[in-house]
Design a protein around this motif. Structure first.
Motif, PDB file in Angstrom:
ATOM      1  N   SER A 122       0.822  -1.206   0.000  1.00 40.43           N
ATOM      2  CA  SER A 122       0.000   0.000   0.000  1.00 40.43           C
ATOM      3  C   SER A 122       0.855   1.253   0.000  1.00 40.43           C
ATOM      4  O   SER A 122       0.421   2.317  -0.451  1.00 40.43           O
ATOM      5  N   ARG A 123       2.074   1.139   0.500  1.00 45.67           N
ATOM      6  CA  ARG A 123       3.002   2.278   0.476  1.00 45.67           C
ATOM      7  C   ARG A 123       3.647   2.457  -0.888  1.00 45.67           C
ATOM      8  O   ARG A 123       3.887   3.575  -1.331  1.00 45.67           O
TER       9      ARG A 123
ATOM     10  N   PRO B 159      -3.157   0.693  -6.449  1.00 45.91           N
ATOM     11  CA  PRO B 159      -4.051  -0.473  -6.328  1.00 45.91           C
ATOM     12  C   PRO B 159      -3.974  -1.446  -7.490  1.00 45.91           C
ATOM     13  O   PRO B 159      -3.969  -2.669  -7.281  1.00 45.91           O
TER      14      PRO B 159
ATOM     15  N   ARG C 112      -0.709  -3.739  -7.322  1.00 39.10           N
ATOM     16  CA  ARG C 112      -0.340  -4.405  -6.075  1.00 39.10           C
ATOM     17  C   ARG C 112      -0.036  -5.888  -6.226  1.00 39.10           C
ATOM     18  O   ARG C 112       0.904  -6.400  -5.610  1.00 39.10           O
TER      19      ARG C 112
ATOM     20  N   THR D 247      -3.169  -5.847   2.169  1.00 39.57           N
ATOM     21  CA  THR D 247      -3.084  -4.395   2.014  1.00 39.57           C
ATOM     22  C   THR D 247      -3.315  -3.705   3.357  1.00 39.57           C
ATOM     23  O   THR D 247      -3.865  -4.287   4.296  1.00 39.57           O
ATOM     24  N   GLN D 248      -2.913  -2.453   3.422  1.00 34.38           N
ATOM     25  CA  GLN D 248      -3.186  -1.617   4.587  1.00 34.38           C
ATOM     26  C   GLN D 248      -4.684  -1.330   4.663  1.00 34.38           C
ATOM     27  O   GLN D 248      -5.327  -1.040   3.647  1.00 34.38           O
TER      28      GLN D 248
END
Length: 543
Positions: free
Chosen positions: A345-346, A350, A353, A382-383
């Motif tokens: 996520s950093r 999207p 990923r 993901t975060q």
């Protein structure tokens, strides 16, 4: 000879089980809940250890499970030699150790030596008067003439690092929360009490320790003020960021205590010690704390955990700090942990990923040193965005909205896509919400998909375990420019060439001597001729 056909290597590098090991971090609150209270526990972990063993890791690292008021979720310890009831009992811990060892997994636990909870009996006695058996077990100091704190030191979590106590009519030091008073580790009685606690867990069969915030363990006895930090233009969200932390941490006597701890662990044979070292002087301290054969086996830095972007140059610069040379310690690396946002996520958009997660896992397995995987990283988790009303993280609450919540990386592990709480708990009322997109990433779905991130992780770790050059070898950076990273790993006649594309656009790549290369792993369609977006390839040099 290919990596998979390499014979068993007998060498100094292979003597220690931990050297080059892949270690899986479990955050106990979030891994598996066995009793339906919405909080993970030790029996839940034990029941899920088969999954961990299937990954091919050598060890697990358990974040704190000790008795605690949970103001900082276990890093505020109120009893070093127990299990908090929310996690279970000592019998549950013993059962976890037994099951892990039966599966061939070592068990590493956290030790927090810089501070305790203010609910620890030691602190209760220490604060009761200036004259008692533990009066000097914590850092106490008189006010300045005007009543202000003894120094200008600032807390990591915001505000002064001193709190006034009316009973002693003195200030006590806390580098983190006010409910986490600083131990006076200069005191030899304190050191012995901490060593006794370590021995308690060694006697129960633990295989090593990850030592939290060890560079905060001792303070400047002259109580000098920290100087201001130069303004680099970086955003400062806390008073802590405005100082050079010279006098409230990183004391020159810390290595002496480390040597006492190492002497204890060495009495138990093949045990592993790794230091958590963060801050402005982390590289020097990591090397200092791992110097020679009498200090920590390894050090765990923050080079990647807070990096805003992962680039070839970042990798090259960090690897250059840890050359394979006499006198330089053995490093440990992580892209994710309980204190940092989920890496994909950093570092990826999207739509990128899935591809990025595959490249990132292959890259991690090709780094020199120990590698740490954070629970769920094998799934590409993901975060999670946590609304303010559900926040648990004290740092995020105190600095809202400027500090990104650590809670978003601590959400429940998704075991079953269609179950209540994604199989983490029988209760839907979990301590943190499950990720809204984590059902598609659940273990049961990925187990059934040969092309999943989970099965790729198993394949990558199997390759690392079967390839001495990847596990123990020297690392040479051959190219680090724009989005292309090319490294080689070399060990006892075996050479592996590893190439990675850090960008979404394809790259042409033509390695020299391609006829002498044999691909042993590839992600995202990478070949010896080209690297698609986030492509990665590992090849055995057979000529």
């Amino acid at each position: 000879m290919t990596a998979k056909a390499m014979p068993e290597i007998q060498s100094e590098a292979a003597d220690a089980w931990w050297r080059g090991a892949a270690i899986y971090q479990i955050y106990p609150r979030s891994f598996a809940d066995s009793n339906g209270d919405g909080i993970g526990d030790l029996p839940g972990i034990t029941a899920r250890l088969d999954h961990v063993a299937s990954l091919g890791v050598e060890a697990i690292w358990l974040s704190p499970f000790f008795p605690s008021p949970m103001k900082d979720f276990g890093y505020d310890v109120s009893d070093y030699c127990g299990v908090d009831p929310i996690f279970g009992t000592l019998d549950h811990f013993d059962a976890l150790i037994a099951r892990a060892h039966a599966l061939g997994l070592k068990v590493i636990i956290d030790q927090v030596y810089a501070h305790t909870s203010d609910q620890h009996p030691w602190f209760g006695e220490s604060r009761s008067s200036r004259v008692n058996a533990r009066a000097d077990w914590y850092v106490w100091a008189d006010a300045k003439a005007d009543g202000s704190p003894p120094t200008n030191w600032q807390s990591v979590f915001g505000g002064p690092a001193w709190t006034w106590d009316g009973r002693r009519r003195q200030y006590y030091l806390h580098n983190f929360l006010a409910s986490q008073p600083q131990l006076n580790v200069h005191n030899m009685q304190v050191q012995q009490a901490l060593l006794d606690a370590a021995q308690f867990w060694l006697d129960r069969g633990v295989d090593g320790f990850r030592v939290d915030a060890i560079n905060f363990a001792m303070h400047d006895l002259d109580m000098r003020d920290n100087p201001p930090a130069p303004d680099t233009g970086a955003v400062r969200t806390r008073p802590f960021d405005y100082q050079l932390k010279i006098y409230n941490q990183s004391h020159a006597d810390i290595p002496r205590f480390i040597e006492r701890l190492r002497a204890l662990t060495d009495r138990y044979g093949a045990r592993f010690t790794v230091a958590e070292v963060g801050g402005d002087d982390a590289d020097r301290e990591m090397k200092l704390f791992t110097q020679g054969e009498s200090r920590f086996n390894s050090a765990y830095g923050f080079d990647f955990l807070y990096a805003p972007q992962l680039t070839p140059q970042v990798i090259a610069d960090v690897m250059a700090q840890w050359p394979d040379e006499p006198g330089v310690g053995w490093p440990s690396w992580a892209f994710e942990n309980h204190d940092a946002p989920r890496a994909i996520s950093r570092w990826a958009t999207p739509e990128q990923r899935h591809a990025f997660a595959a490249m990132k896992m292959l890259l991690l397995a090709c780094l020199r040193g120990n590698i740490f995987l954070y629970y769920g990283e094998e799934l590409g988790l993901t975060q999670v965005e946590i609304p303010f009303e559900r926040l648990q993280d004290p740092e995020a609450i105190a600095n809202w909205p400027l500090t990104l919540s650590r809670d978003g990386a601590r959400t429940p592990m998704p075991w079953q896509a269609d179950a209540v709480a994604l199989g983490f708990s029988e209760s839907a009322d979990t301590w943190l919400p499950t990720g809204p997109d984590h059902d598609a990433l659940a273990v049961d779905r990925q187990n059934a998909d040969p092309a999943s991130m989970l099965n790729l992780t198993r394949r990558i770790l199997a390759l690392r375990n079967a390839t001495p050059a990847l596990k123990w070898g020297r690392l040479n950076v051959l190219r680090a420019s724009d989005d292309l990273l090319v490294i080689e790993r070399v060990f006892e006649g075996q050479t592996m060439l590893c190439a990675f594309n850090f960008g979404a656009a394809p790259l042409d790549w033509s390695p020299a001597g391609a006829n002498n290369l044999r691909i042993v792993e590839s992600v995202n369609g990478a070949t010896l001729d080209s690297l698609p977006g986030f492509g990665g390839v590992v090849a055995d040099v057979i000529g």
